[in-house]
Design a protein around this motif. Structure first.
Motif, mmCIF file in Angstrom:
data_model
loop_
_atom_site.group_PDB
_atom_site.id
_atom_site.type_symbol
_atom_site.label_atom_id
_atom_site.label_comp_id
_atom_site.label_asym_id
_atom_site.label_seq_id
_atom_site.Cartn_x
_atom_site.Cartn_y
_atom_site.Cartn_z
ATOM 1 N N THR A 134 0.854 -1.187 0.000
ATOM 2 C CA THR A 134 0.000 0.000 0.000
ATOM 3 C C THR A 134 0.891 1.239 0.000
ATOM 4 O OG1 THR A 134 -0.120 -0.143 2.414
ATOM 5 C CG2 THR A 134 -1.951 -1.092 1.155
ATOM 6 N N ILE A 135 0.492 2.231 -0.790
ATOM 7 C CA ILE A 135 1.329 3.412 -1.027
ATOM 8 C C ILE A 135 0.454 4.658 -0.990
ATOM 9 C CG2 ILE A 135 2.849 4.548 -2.714
ATOM 10 C CD1 ILE A 135 3.110 1.627 -3.985
ATOM 11 N N SER A 136 0.960 5.713 -0.399
ATOM 12 C CA SER A 136 0.302 7.010 -0.582
ATOM 13 C C SER A 136 1.182 7.837 -1.495
ATOM 14 C CB SER A 136 0.102 7.737 0.754
ATOM 15 O OG SER A 136 1.337 8.213 1.275
ATOM 16 N N TYR A 137 0.550 8.481 -2.488
ATOM 17 C CA TYR A 137 1.325 9.379 -3.350
ATOM 18 C C TYR A 137 0.755 10.792 -3.264
ATOM 19 C CZ TYR A 137 3.930 11.772 -6.733
ATOM 20 O OH TYR A 137 4.759 12.717 -7.280
ATOM 21 N N ASP A 162 2.302 1.205 3.620
ATOM 22 C CA ASP A 162 3.690 0.720 3.600
ATOM 23 C C ASP A 162 4.674 1.820 3.207
ATOM 24 O OD1 ASP A 162 2.904 -1.921 4.247
ATOM 25 O OD2 ASP A 162 2.417 -2.321 2.147
ATOM 26 N N TYR A 163 4.337 2.587 2.179
ATOM 27 C CA TYR A 163 5.212 3.658 1.687
ATOM 28 C C TYR A 163 4.416 4.966 1.688
ATOM 29 C CZ TYR A 163 8.008 -0.238 -0.107
ATOM 30 O OH TYR A 163 8.745 -1.389 -0.227
ATOM 31 N N ILE A 164 4.910 5.942 2.438
ATOM 32 C CA ILE A 164 4.158 7.186 2.603
ATOM 33 C C ILE A 164 4.850 8.355 1.920
ATOM 34 C CG2 ILE A 164 3.450 8.945 4.267
ATOM 35 C CD1 ILE A 164 2.610 6.918 6.170
ATOM 36 N N SER A 165 4.092 9.057 1.083
ATOM 37 C CA SER A 165 4.537 10.356 0.573
ATOM 38 C C SER A 165 3.375 11.327 0.672
ATOM 39 C CB SER A 165 5.036 10.251 -0.876
ATOM 40 O OG SER A 165 3.969 10.023 -1.772
#
Length: 366
Positions: A134-137, A162-165
């Protein structure tokens, strides 16, 4: 890689927001250029006029103008969606429905825009099966309420990513408060693409024959004085420039109905591309002016919408363009005509792009 994106689908369907639909389009195009297959999660709880529209409706008593203006826009938006956007076959209308029938993907992205301006679980990809990334872009919190309960809820929700931006530097600070020290500040998806990328979808010839100023307004305007409208119209007349107005999300009530244009999304982008000047109160009005390298001036929003200004203050400061914010104590014409050092701006944009490219590459590597 097959990628499912949760973005502002419901908001776009309600508000016909140009920036929201084009930022999603930009993210889809960028991911496709990197060899991925991206599609939009169609999630919409209600097909209704937003609270902002309802308030404006009650105050101004112009139901017919809301209905007619939205109808005028809807076909162009729907045509653009049908032609250019990849989407889930099913439109989900509840979280439970989404949870029971999750669209298949190798990774899920939430963003961009103000997807974290609320705490609804789907915004944080809580429906995604365990083990799938899961990723935020470029997610934005807006102006979150920082009470103890909300802090706990945000902390709990962000554990699922999992990956945050995030899009604004303030978002990095919020993430730290919520227990995530790994958040990266990236550019809005609209800036992932270059001018040449967008021009593939635009007309080769100018749509408007006369030189013009394109003015783009969002959110209710309490008074035309709040957007220095006399300065805008006076300058256009003195410079012999046509003045084109597009206004949405309540701003349309401040203008005569006949004076507002309601282009479809690519026509809106073409108007920015071809304009002599852009005057706007919108984050994405600014972002696309920068991409198209068109001189612009920003009129900050006032009243209940003033919190929206924080989004573009951050962008303009990052790119060294703070002087493009209108100062009523300075001559209007000098501010609008002040030359922009596009070489310097492009250097700053490219630095931000590189950070963004690197984040997405790491988050999506197999």
């Amino acid at each position: 890689m097959n990628i499912c994106i949760y973005s502002s689908y419901a908001w776009i369907k309600i508000a016909n927001n140009y920036g929201s639909i084009l930022q999603y389009f930009a993210l889809q195009v960028y991911l496709e250029k990197q060899g991925h297959q991206a599609y939009w999660l169609r999630f919409k709880l209600k097909d209704n006029i937003t609270l902002k529209y309802r308030i404006a409706n009650l105050l101004l008593k112009r139901k017919d103008r809301i209905r007619n203006y939205r109808h005028q826009n809807q076909k162009g938006f729907q045509d653009f969606e049908n032609k250019y956007l990849c989407e889930t076959p099913l439109e989900y209308t509840s979280y439970s429905q989404l949870k029971k029938n999750v669209p298949q993907a190798d990774a899920y992205i939430t963003g961009s825009d103000q997807v974290w301006a609320g705490l609804s679980p789907e915004r944080y990809l809580t429906f995604v099966p365990k083990g799938i990334r899961t990723i935020s872009y470029a997610a934005s919190f807006g102006s979150p309420k920082m009470g103890l309960l909300n802090k706990l809820l945000f902390t709990w929700r962000l554990r699922n990513i999992d990956y945050i931006s995030v899009r604004e530097k303030a978002g990095v600070d919020y993430c730290k408060i919520f227990g995530r020290n790994d958040a990266v500040c990236v550019c809005d998806p609209s800036l992932l693409l270059e001018k040449i990328d967008y021009e593939k979808y635009l007309c080769n010839e100018r749509v408007m024959k006369r030189p013009y100023i394109f003015s783009y307004w969002v959110n209710p305007i309490q008074s035309l004085e709040n957007i220095s409208w006399k300065e805008v119209t006076g300058y256009a007349k003195r410079a012999n420039l046509e003045l084109i107005v597009t206004a949405i999300q309540g701003a349309e009530f401040s203008f005569e109905k006949e004076s507002i244009t309601s282009p479809e999304p690519l026509e809106w982008l073409q108007l920015i591309h071809d304009a002599k000047y852009i005057i706007t109160s919108s984050f994405h009005g600014i972002a696309f002016s920068i991409v198209m390298k068109r001189p612009f001036l920003v009129i900050p929003q006032k009243g209940n919408s003033s919190a929206e200004n924080l989004r573009f203050y951050d962008l303009l400061n990052n790119l060294g363009l703070a002087e493009r914010i209108y100062d009523s104590n300075q001559p209007f014409n000098l501010q609008l005509e002040n030359l922009i050092d596009w070489e310097r701006v492009e250097k700053n944009v490219n630095e931000l792009r590189e950070i963004s490219f690197d984040f997405l590459q790491k988050a999506l590597q197999k």
